[in-house]
Design a protein around this motif. Structure first.
Motif, PDB file in Angstrom:
ATOM      1  N   ASN A  14       0.820  -1.219   0.000  1.00 52.52           N
ATOM      2  CA  ASN A  14       0.000   0.000   0.000  1.00 52.52           C
ATOM      3  C   ASN A  14       0.851   1.266   0.000  1.00 52.52           C
ATOM      4  OD1 ASN A  14       0.964   0.141   2.612  1.00 52.52           O
ATOM      5  ND2 ASN A  14      -1.027   0.567   3.547  1.00 52.52           N
ATOM      6  N   GLY A  15       2.131   1.142  -0.374  1.00 56.92           N
ATOM      7  CA  GLY A  15       2.996   2.307  -0.441  1.00 56.92           C
ATOM      8  C   GLY A  15       3.611   2.677   0.889  1.00 56.92           C
ATOM      9  N   GLN A  16       3.088   2.143   1.997  1.00 56.64           N
ATOM     10  CA  GLN A  16       3.644   2.392   3.324  1.00 56.64           C
ATOM     11  C   GLN A  16       4.324   1.147   3.875  1.00 56.64           C
ATOM     12  OE1 GLN A  16       3.271   5.647   4.247  1.00 56.64           O
ATOM     13  NE2 GLN A  16       2.208   5.775   2.273  1.00 56.64           N
ATOM     14  N   GLN A  17       3.703  -0.005   3.676  1.00 61.71           N
ATOM     15  CA  GLN A  17       4.304  -1.265   4.077  1.00 61.71           C
ATOM     16  C   GLN A  17       3.934  -2.331   3.052  1.00 61.71           C
ATOM     17  OE1 GLN A  17       0.885  -1.937   7.464  1.00 61.71           O
ATOM     18  NE2 GLN A  17       2.750  -3.087   7.689  1.00 61.71           N
ATOM     19  N   CYS A  18       4.744  -3.372   2.989  1.00 60.33           N
ATOM     20  CA  CYS A  18       4.539  -4.435   2.006  1.00 60.33           C
ATOM     21  C   CYS A  18       4.479  -5.764   2.753  1.00 60.33           C
ATOM     22  CB  CYS A  18       5.683  -4.424   0.989  1.00 60.33           C
ATOM     23  SG  CYS A  18       5.493  -5.649  -0.316  1.00 60.33           S
ATOM     24  N   LEU A  19       3.337  -6.426   2.678  1.00 58.30           N
ATOM     25  CA  LEU A  19       3.127  -7.690   3.388  1.00 58.30           C
ATOM     26  C   LEU A  19       3.217  -8.858   2.418  1.00 58.30           C
ATOM     27  CD1 LEU A  19       0.093  -6.776   5.698  1.00 58.30           C
ATOM     28  CD2 LEU A  19       2.525  -6.725   6.256  1.00 58.30           C
ATOM     29  N   LEU A  20       3.800  -9.952   2.897  1.00 59.32           N
ATOM     30  CA  LEU A  20       3.838 -11.204   2.155  1.00 59.32           C
ATOM     31  C   LEU A  20       2.979 -12.184   2.934  1.00 59.32           C
ATOM     32  CD1 LEU A  20       5.111 -12.418  -0.372  1.00 59.32           C
ATOM     33  CD2 LEU A  20       7.053 -13.142   0.993  1.00 59.32           C
ATOM     34  N   TRP A  21       1.765 -12.438   2.432  1.00 55.46           N
ATOM     35  CA  TRP A  21       0.787 -13.257   3.159  1.00 55.46           C
ATOM     36  C   TRP A  21       0.820 -14.694   2.650  1.00 55.46           C
ATOM     37  CZ3 TRP A  21      -3.651 -16.092   2.020  1.00 55.46           C
ATOM     38  CH2 TRP A  21      -4.450 -16.434   3.117  1.00 55.46           C
ATOM     39  N   PHE A  22       0.860 -15.630   3.600  1.00 57.25           N
ATOM     40  CA  PHE A  22       0.902 -17.062   3.270  1.00 57.25           C
ATOM     41  C   PHE A  22      -0.347 -17.728   3.813  1.00 57.25           C
ATOM     42  CE2 PHE A  22       5.294 -15.701   3.491  1.00 57.25           C
ATOM     43  CZ  PHE A  22       5.886 -16.343   2.411  1.00 57.25           C
ATOM     44  N   HIS A  23      -1.034 -18.468   2.947  1.00 51.61           N
ATOM     45  CA  HIS A  23      -2.143 -19.293   3.398  1.00 51.61           C
ATOM     46  C   HIS A  23      -1.599 -20.426   4.264  1.00 51.61           C
ATOM     47  CE1 HIS A  23      -5.569 -22.112   3.120  1.00 51.61           C
ATOM     48  NE2 HIS A  23      -6.298 -21.020   2.917  1.00 51.61           N
ATOM     49  N   ALA A  24      -2.408 -20.918   5.185  1.00 52.92           N
ATOM     50  CA  ALA A  24      -1.947 -21.966   6.105  1.00 52.92           C
ATOM     51  C   ALA A  24      -1.527 -23.228   5.360  1.00 52.92           C
ATOM     52  CB  ALA A  24      -3.039 -22.279   7.119  1.00 52.92           C
ATOM     53  N   GLN A  25      -2.093 -23.443   4.159  1.00 53.32           N
ATOM     54  CA  GLN A  25      -1.786 -24.667   3.412  1.00 53.32           C
ATOM     55  C   GLN A  25      -0.766 -24.422   2.292  1.00 53.32           C
ATOM     56  OE1 GLN A  25      -5.575 -26.089   2.035  1.00 53.32           O
ATOM     57  NE2 GLN A  25      -6.503 -25.964   4.077  1.00 53.32           N
ATOM     58  N   THR A  26       0.072 -23.405   2.455  1.00 51.98           N
ATOM     59  CA  THR A  26       1.086 -23.116   1.436  1.00 51.98           C
ATOM     60  C   THR A  26       2.008 -24.316   1.241  1.00 51.98           C
ATOM     61  OG1 THR A  26       1.029 -20.775   2.015  1.00 51.98           O
ATOM     62  CG2 THR A  26       2.937 -21.545   0.790  1.00 51.98           C
ATOM     63  N   SER A  27       2.323 -24.615   0.011  1.00 57.06           N
ATOM     64  CA  SER A  27       3.160 -25.771  -0.316  1.00 57.06           C
ATOM     65  C   SER A  27       4.575 -25.607   0.242  1.00 57.06           C
ATOM     66  CB  SER A  27       3.234 -25.926  -1.840  1.00 57.06           C
ATOM     67  OG  SER A  27       4.330 -26.736  -2.199  1.00 57.06           O
ATOM     68  N   PRO A  28       5.130 -26.650   0.856  1.00 52.95           N
ATOM     69  CA  PRO A  28       6.530 -26.596   1.308  1.00 52.95           C
ATOM     70  C   PRO A  28       7.499 -26.361   0.144  1.00 52.95           C
ATOM     71  CG  PRO A  28       5.387 -28.479   2.267  1.00 52.95           C
ATOM     72  CD  PRO A  28       4.471 -27.899   1.237  1.00 52.95           C
TER      73      PRO A  28
END
Length: 1037
Positions: free
Chosen positions: A896-910
């Motif tokens: 959003n121009g102020q912070q950058c988040l990297l969101w992972f779903h709980a079932q993200t592949s290893p």
């Protein structure tokens, strides 16, 4: 998930007729029936995505061992490559226009047969036709489109994806050409009268068939424009409505200032105040005078006119510009703002052609460039210009040392001064220009000055114990060239954390330190960069815990928005008068109260900036702190600044919105410092009637001292056509419609956002009043458009102007922002973001209101690398910020121009985690919670994501881009991720669908005359309307 390939076929939007944007080869709009798989076109499907299906699938390993195709070293992702302006493609249908405007020969001496007209009607000789949309096509058919189930069937009246504005034909406002520019009067009125608009509604009876996917989409409009401007240059005189602000583009200055420096809300201005009221749009100018340039853009010319200074109008004091006319063989020039005929100074005289154009016009940048800088003589000086002095105020209290803030700040200063790329001589490239100097002061209960002369072996400390009336204890050695004293400065910054590790002073005396800094900079002016990590409770100007956290209904006490402390106010005013500004880096102790309303008042008043870290954690936030100090030092900045805006006869400045001091209304704005990220809004009102035969002109002039020590004026000139909207004219309705067709959505948003901040900070209005005011403005704009539409639309349809299709979404984002949202909110964060919105430019504000969300788990193999055709980064399509778009096992980058988040779903592949972070990271819990950047690996996905992040770094304002992890069910940052999904119901406000329904109902009531303003502000007012739209609500967070 939607098939995004159907929105990215730019070749299908060719414009057949430059004068009629509706005659295109664009695909027909999809009608409002649930899309089925049988309607997707096989030829539009992207190639099979082996990469997309491998995460979480057994066969994933077959790809992991391949060597990734890395980008070629010649291509960078920071900005579009330079493009050859002399090789512009010329429109075959309008060779005269291309020759006159593209070749910068605006006069009749261009060799083409321009019709001679009397001199009164002649300013600039561009003959520009009206054309279509500034926004990308996003699935909304205009009225009259026959229903069809197929996307690619022929349709009439559908704006091309990128058609008109992003097609190949030049575009201008309609009346640029009425008599004044050589086009026949009334030419625009011969165009088809159907309005380019987006409609949302239901056909017939029964349940609504519209889905959230059919609503106007911000990501699609941004992506479409971005793809166009990767391949095309924006000509400031051919296309008169600018690109979306969140897009990377190269502009070519043809006499009208680039939209990076100045944006008008309405590029076709009503001739009367009554006409402006009929549109319900604000008339204003968004200014960012020192905005950064992009690779491929021409440098701003610096013009030295000698001891006489630049020629100026004797009546209104406007500076010479491309739209001033020369008469009497060059002996007189007529001001384009006030029409006063001035005598040409003898040293500036040059003969003119028979058409009235100066012979030396192409050799003088001020006569053919929209933005120029003049070096000014001594009468413009307030004090002897010197290079910019940087004074770093470093907090060495116990809290600062314990949390690692002191060490991180010292490392950040070293990185800012000496961390640049190495030059040819092996030394780091200078981040500050020659002539600029730096100094260092530390403070806790006492103030410590340092002598860092290059002849010393190590820095010498001098302690100032007198806090009531601090003075400067040393004359020489406080300010030095950082590259001459590199060893002394490096040694000092390295030893500071150790020196104060045993000094346990918990209370900082910040105001005394600022007064000491002012004493050091009073003679020369300069910039203070101050760190603070605890509430300043010592010495004069000590602060107390004003916020008890008890805010009924989320409403703050009005006193918490500003400061009543006379010491801080007096310090801020003294700093501005001395040409000094302050930037603050504030790290709250465990999210505690810092009284930003008081501390930040100094930075807001002096033109500086506040960087706020609500919960500073050294391992996670040190990189962000270092990058932001580097940006604050390296960006273009000036000091001792004055700003003045002038406009045509018939208009007057009604108000300014931003961070500055203005002692009396009508006086120049005073700023201690000004930099590339700061923007101001100017609103105008009518003091007469504009002449529709002439253009409206605006000029901003920023007088400042550059960092290298040169006194300059930066002038930006903007031109707009005028539409006849007088009540007694037969073209009033058409004129109002023309005005609505040439609206700059980003400028309108910026003006309203800054005006809302001003109302909240300076009037008795509370947060609820501001939210209701923003809602009212949204409704009024759409109601006005419906009232004056040339085509009668069904009552059940919400009709939006083509230029304002995403306006409702951005306004909802503004209502949900921390500055204005309802519900409980930390006082420091609310006040900080309110001041931040007041100083934001269009790019930063656009991202702030609607974050960019990119899925990383299904990237195509070629995405994230250089496009072999253009050399630019091939970007993956962004998606809507809604939890309904999130897939199981997905990974999303949200910025959003102020912070950058990297969101992972709980079932993200290893497998995905290993590709992204390394082979030892095979689960979400194995990731380091304080990760702030991606490791450099030789995997394909890692290279893709790093390249995308590097490109996004160039599309933001002053805040650094570092990664923060938000793992589902693990990290607290997940709540911030949910807050950034602005299309969902959150932040004490409605979802996008519910908000549109509310606006639609209010517009219907307004048109029928049954609406009482202000009574529909809450969600309860639309409960009955929402009952029929329950199926539209997405899965909420």
């Amino acid at each position: 998930m939607a098939d995004y390939s159907q929105y990215h076929a730019l070749g299908q939007g060719e414009v057949y007729d430059p004068n009629d944007p509706n005659r295109t080869s664009a695909p027909a709009a999809q009608n409002f029936y649930p899309p089925g798989p049988q309607y997707q076109q096989p030829q539009q499907q992207p190639q099979q995505q082996p990469y997309q299906q491998q995460y979480g699938a057994p066969q994933y390993g077959q790809y992991a061992g391949q060597q990734p195709p890395m980008p070629s070293p010649g291509h960078g992702y920071g900005s579009p490559a330079p493009q050859a302006f002399q090789d512009q493609p010329q429109a075959p249908q309008d060779a005269s226009l291309a020759a006159q405007v593209g070749g910068m020969n605006l006069g009749a001496d261009s060799g083409y047969g321009t019709t001679r007209r009397k001199k009164k009607d002649r300013h600039a000789y561009h003959n520009v036709e009206a054309a279509g949309s500034s926004q990308a096509f996003n699935g909304m058919p205009p009225p009259g489109t026959p229903q069809t189930q197929f996307l690619d069937s022929a349709a009439q009246g559908v704006p091309a994806f990128g058609g008109g504005q992003y097609g190949q034909q030049p575009q201008g406002t309609p009346q640029m050409g009425h008599a004044q520019f050589g086009a026949p009067v009334g030419q625009f009125n011969q165009q088809p009268s159907n309005d380019a608009s987006a409609t949302i509604g239901t056909a017939g009876s029964g349940p609504p068939k519209v889905s959230p996917e059919d609503l106007p989409s911000v990501p699609i409009s941004r992506d479409g424009a971005q793809q166009h401007f990767f391949k095309n240059v924006y000509h400031t005189f051919e296309r008169h409505v600018p690109p979306p602000a969140a897009v990377s583009f190269v502009s070519f200055d043809q006499g009208n200032a680039s939209p990076k420096y100045a944006r008008l809300t309405v590029n076709n201005i009503p001739s009367t105040n009554d006409g402006l009221q009929a549109t319900s749009l604000p008339l204003g100018l968004l200014l960012q005078p020192l905005a950064p340039q992009q690779a491929g853009e021409q440098e701003i010319p610096v013009i030295d006119c000698g001891d006489e200074g630049p020629p100026r109008c004797r009546r209104c004091r406007a500076y010479i510009n491309p739209f001033m006319m020369f008469r009497s063989g060059g002996n007189k020039f007529v001001c384009n703002l006030c029409t006063y005929p001035n005598d040409t100074p003898p040293e500036y005289f040059c003969a003119t052609t028979p058409q009235g154009v100066r012979v030396d016009r192409d050799q003088r940048p001020e006569l053919h460039r929209g933005t120029v800088e003049f070096v000014v003589p001594k009468e413009y000086w307030t004090k002897e210009p010197t290079g910019l002095r940087w004074l770093f105020l470093i907090d060495v209290t116990q809290e600062s040392y314990n949390k690692g803030f002191l060490e991180a700040f010292c490392e950040g200063i070293q990185s800012a001064l000496y961390g640049g790329e190495e030059g040819e001589d092996g030394e780091p490239q200078r981040r500050i220009p020659k002539g600029a100097k730096v100094g260092f002061v530390t403070y806790d209960k006492d103030i410590h000055f340092y002598n860092i002369s290059p002849g010393l072996d190590s820095a010498q400390m001098l302690i100032m114990p007198d806090l009531e009336d601090p003075f400067l204890p040393l004359g020489e050695g406080l300010f030095v060239d950082p590259y001459e004293s590199k060893s002394v400065i490096t040694s000092l910054l390295t030893r500071l954390p150790e020196m104060f590790s045993n000094v346990k002073n918990p209370e900082p005396a910040l105001l005394s330190a600022l007064n000491s800094a002012l004493a050091a900079l009073e003679v020369t002016g300069g910039r203070v960069v101050a760190a603070c990590s605890a509430l300043p409770t010592w010495g004069p100007g000590r602060l107390f815990m004003r916020d008890d956290g008890n805010h009924p209904g989320g409403e703050l006490d009005k006193k918490l928005y500003t400061t009543e402390h006379p010491g801080w106010r007096k310090a801020a005013e003294k700093m501005v008068a001395s040409g000094v500004g302050a930037d603050f880096f504030l790290a709250a102790p465990n999210g505690g109260f810092l009284d930003i309303a008081t501390i930040g008042h100094v930075s807001a008043t002096t033109g500086g900036e506040t960087f706020y870290y609500p919960n500073f954690i050294a391992p996670r936030d040190s990189l962000k702190l270092s990058l932001e100090i580097t940006h604050a030092v390296a960006r273009e900045s000036g000091f001792q600044a004055l700003l003045k805006v002038r406009c045509s006869n018939g208009l007057q400045v009604a108000g300014y919105h931003g961070n500055f001091i203005q002692h009396t209304f009508g006086a120049d704005l005073e700023l201690g410092v000004f930099d590339a990220d700061k923007a101001l809004a100017v609103s105008f009102s009518y003091d007469g009637k504009l002449d529709s035969k002439l253009d409206a002109h605006f000029q901003s002039a920023l007088l400042y001292t550059s960092a290298s020590g040169q006194r300059r004026v930066r002038c930006s000139n903007v031109i707009a056509s005028v539409a006849e909207t007088a009540k007694d004219s037969g073209t009033r309705e058409q004129g109002i419609r023309d005005c609505m067709k040439f609206v700059d959505q980003d400028a309108v948003l910026a003006i309203l956002a800054k005006e809302a901040c001003t109302k909240l900070g300076t009037t008795s209005s509370n947060l609820k009043d501001i939210r209701n005011w923003l809602t009212e403005r949204t409704i009024e704009v759409f109601a006005a458009y419906r009232k004056h539409a040339s085509v009668q639309h069904p009552h059940s349809q919400l009709v939006m102007p083509e230029r304002l299709k995403e306006f409702t979404m951005f306004m909802l984002g503004l209502i949900k922002s921390r500055a204005f949202k309802g519900g409980a909110e930390n006082a420091d964060r609310r006040v900080n973001e309110m001041r931040m919105v007041r100083s934001m430019g269009a790019l930063e504000l656009s991202l702030y209101l609607y974050p960019r969300m990119i899925p990383l788990h299904n990237l195509q193999p070629e995405e994230g690398f250089a496009d072999p055709e253009t050399g630019h980064l091939k970007l993956p399509p962004a998606i809507r910020t809604s939890f309904g778009q999130v897939e199981a096992g997905g990974v999303y980058l949200v910025d959003n121009g102020q912070q950058c988040l990297l969101w992972f779903h709980a079932q993200t592949s290893p497998n995905l985690l290993q590709d992204l972070f390394g082979s030892d990271k095979d689960s979400l819990k194995a990731l380091d919670a304080y990760t702030s950047s991606l490791p450099v690996l030789d995997t394909h996905l890692n290279a893709q994501v790093r390249n995308i992040v590097e490109f996004l770094r160039t599309l933001r304002g002053s805040k650094a881009l570092t990664i923060q992890l938000a793992r589902q069910g693990i990290d607290g940052a997940e709540f911030e991720f949910a807050r950034m999904l602005v299309e969902d119901r959150n932040n004490e406000a409605q979802s996008y669908v519910d908000w549109l329904v509310h606006v639609h109902k209010a517009v219907q009531l307004e048109l029928s005359g049954q609406r009482s303003k202000g009574s529909e502000g809450g969600e309860g007012g639309v409960a009955s309307a929402l009952s029929g739209f329950s199926g539209l609500r997405p899965a909420y967070w």
